[in-house]
Design an enzyme around this catalytic site. Structure first.
Site, PDB file in Angstrom:
ATOM      1  N   LEU A  51       0.734  -1.242  -0.027  1.00 48.49           N
ATOM      2  CA  LEU A  51       0.006  -0.068   0.153  1.00 48.49           C
ATOM      3  C   LEU A  51       0.903   1.295  -0.108  1.00 48.49           C
ATOM      4  CD1 LEU A  51      -2.775  -1.129   2.480  1.00 48.49           C
ATOM      5  CD2 LEU A  51      -2.690  -1.289  -0.087  1.00 48.49           C
ATOM      6  N   CYS A  52       2.239   1.020  -0.249  1.00 49.68           N
ATOM      7  CA  CYS A  52       2.930   2.531  -0.392  1.00 49.68           C
ATOM      8  C   CYS A  52       2.936   2.859  -1.753  1.00 49.68           C
ATOM      9  CB  CYS A  52       4.451   1.798   0.000  1.00 49.68           C
ATOM     10  SG  CYS A  52       4.694   1.457   1.750  1.00 49.68           S
ATOM     11  N   HIS A  53       3.032   4.212  -1.610  1.00 54.54           N
ATOM     12  CA  HIS A  53       3.352   5.006  -2.839  1.00 54.54           C
ATOM     13  C   HIS A  53       4.577   5.058  -3.316  1.00 54.54           C
ATOM     14  CE1 HIS A  53      -0.468   6.610  -0.908  1.00 54.54           C
ATOM     15  NE2 HIS A  53      -0.852   6.814  -1.987  1.00 54.54           N
ATOM     16  N   MET A  56       8.521   4.607   5.340  1.00 50.11           N
ATOM     17  CA  MET A  56       8.749   3.092   4.992  1.00 50.11           C
ATOM     18  C   MET A  56      10.252   3.107   4.259  1.00 50.11           C
ATOM     19  SD  MET A  56       6.518   2.163   6.571  1.00 50.11           S
ATOM     20  CE  MET A  56       6.924   0.240   6.236  1.00 50.11           C
ATOM     21  N   GLU A  57      10.490   4.017   3.531  1.00 50.82           N
ATOM     22  CA  GLU A  57      11.410   3.949   2.643  1.00 50.82           C
ATOM     23  C   GLU A  57      12.864   3.799   3.714  1.00 50.82           C
ATOM     24  OE1 GLU A  57       8.582   4.962  -0.181  1.00 50.82           O
ATOM     25  OE2 GLU A  57       8.973   5.963   2.037  1.00 50.82           O
ATOM     26  N   ASP A  61      23.398 -11.902   6.067  1.00 52.06           N
ATOM     27  CA  ASP A  61      24.147 -12.848   4.943  1.00 52.06           C
ATOM     28  C   ASP A  61      25.502 -12.806   4.899  1.00 52.06           C
ATOM     29  OD1 ASP A  61      23.723 -14.493   2.879  1.00 52.06           O
ATOM     30  OD2 ASP A  61      24.426 -12.735   1.486  1.00 52.06           O
TER      31      ASP A  61
END
Length: 322
Positions: free
Chosen positions: A75-77, A111-112, A126
């Site tokens: 749902l992120c733009h 969110m980024e 990793d």
């Protein structure tokens, strides 16, 4: 049904419509930590891990992760990121991760920044798992964000904006040559003198390169003077960026003032039509872009002579000064 913006009236997930939101400069900083062993910390510091160049690889992965956020989080733009910085620090038992994302747009970059930390942290995992498969990635959290309706938010709470300083003014000169000291600035002092005659206390006249004008506008807007007048950088040269630096801060534009300044210049030279200068308000601060020439500045100040004091008083809730 819910106050959550990502749920509609029936409780179903949907993408929020941000079409009516203001375009502002936005930043977000997130953090996280990879808890591991002292041996791993020593090997990473010495660039001695079996998979070498650990931090550089994780940094690039974090930046790529931020750029792919809208593809990873449903749902992120999609956002035009202007920068993403990923940094690392150490404790005795952890690698600390910090990421800052920036954009100019209608929605935030939290969110980024969080995704950058998560992807950088997973890449670290990793890279070190051959030595410490029990390493733990955690404590990923938002630390700070600016821009938008909430303003400046930190984990300690919202930092209120500085109060408007009603008689304060600032002048920004966008001139790469002036900032380098190879060209004399004659426009900044002219504007400052004009402002003082009209009753304003001028904080400073700052001369910055065109490439630095966005950062300077942001800095000065945060100090909340009543008036900011800029000069230079309004044309069509590839380096001219003053309107682009100004627009994200404006909550209301004043197109009549910008057009009047262009019209005043057109009465003397046809090239005045090429000016892209803007005028408007940023949370009560009046910002006007003037042309870069001394003649263009004089024309613009003649327009403002009958408007600026009245406008400042109007924004303050009254009429023109007596």
């Amino acid at each position: 049904m819910s106050d959550l913006s990502h749920l509609d009236s029936e409780g179903r997930a949907h993408m929020v419509d941000v079409g009516d939101k203001s375009v502002t400069a936005r930043t977000a900083t997130a953090s996280g930590r990879l808890t591991t062993t002292p041996e791993v910390i020593a090997l990473v510091k010495a660039d001695g891990m079996p998979k070498a160049d650990v931090l550089s690889t994780a940094r690039i992965a974090g930046i790529l992760g931020a750029k792919q956020t809208s593809a990873l989080i449903p749902l992120c733009h999609p956002l035009p990121l202007s920068s993403v910085n990923v940094d690392f620090a150490y404790t005795d038992e952890a690698i600390l991760i910090s990421a800052t994302a920036k954009t100019t747009g209608k929605t935030g970059v939290e969110m980024e920044a969080l995704t950058a930390v998560a992807i950088a942290g997973l890449t670290l995992h990793d890279m070190v798992k051959a030595v410490d498969p029990a390493a733990v990635l955690g404590e990923i959290r938002l630390e700070e964000k600016t821009g938008g309706k909430r303003g400046h938010w930190t984990r300690d709470g919202v930092i209120p904006p500085a109060p408007l300083r009603p008689n304060a003014a600032a002048v920004i000169v966008a001139s790469t040559g002036g900032a380098a000291g190879v060209r004399e600035d004659t426009t900044g002092p002219l504007i400052a003198d004009w402002l003082r005659v009209h009753g304003f206390a001028v904080d400073a006249v700052t001369v910055v390169a065109d490439a630095d004008v966005a950062a300077e506008v942001t800095r000065v807007v945060a100090s909340h003077p009543a008036v900011i007048l800029t000069t230079g950088g309004t044309g069509l040269s590839p380096t001219d960026q003053t309107p682009e630096a100004t627009l994200p801060h404006l909550d209301r534009q004043l197109p009549g003032i910008a057009e009047a300044i262009r019209a005043a210049g057109l009465a003397k030279t046809p090239t005045a039509a090429l000016s892209r200068g803007l005028a408007g308000t940023a949370d009560g601060t009046i910002i006007v872009n003037l042309p870069g020439s001394r003649g263009g500045v004089k024309d613009g100040l003649e327009v403002l002579d009958g408007l600026l004091v009245h406008l400042v008083a109007q924004i303050a809730g009254g009429g023109a000064h007596e």
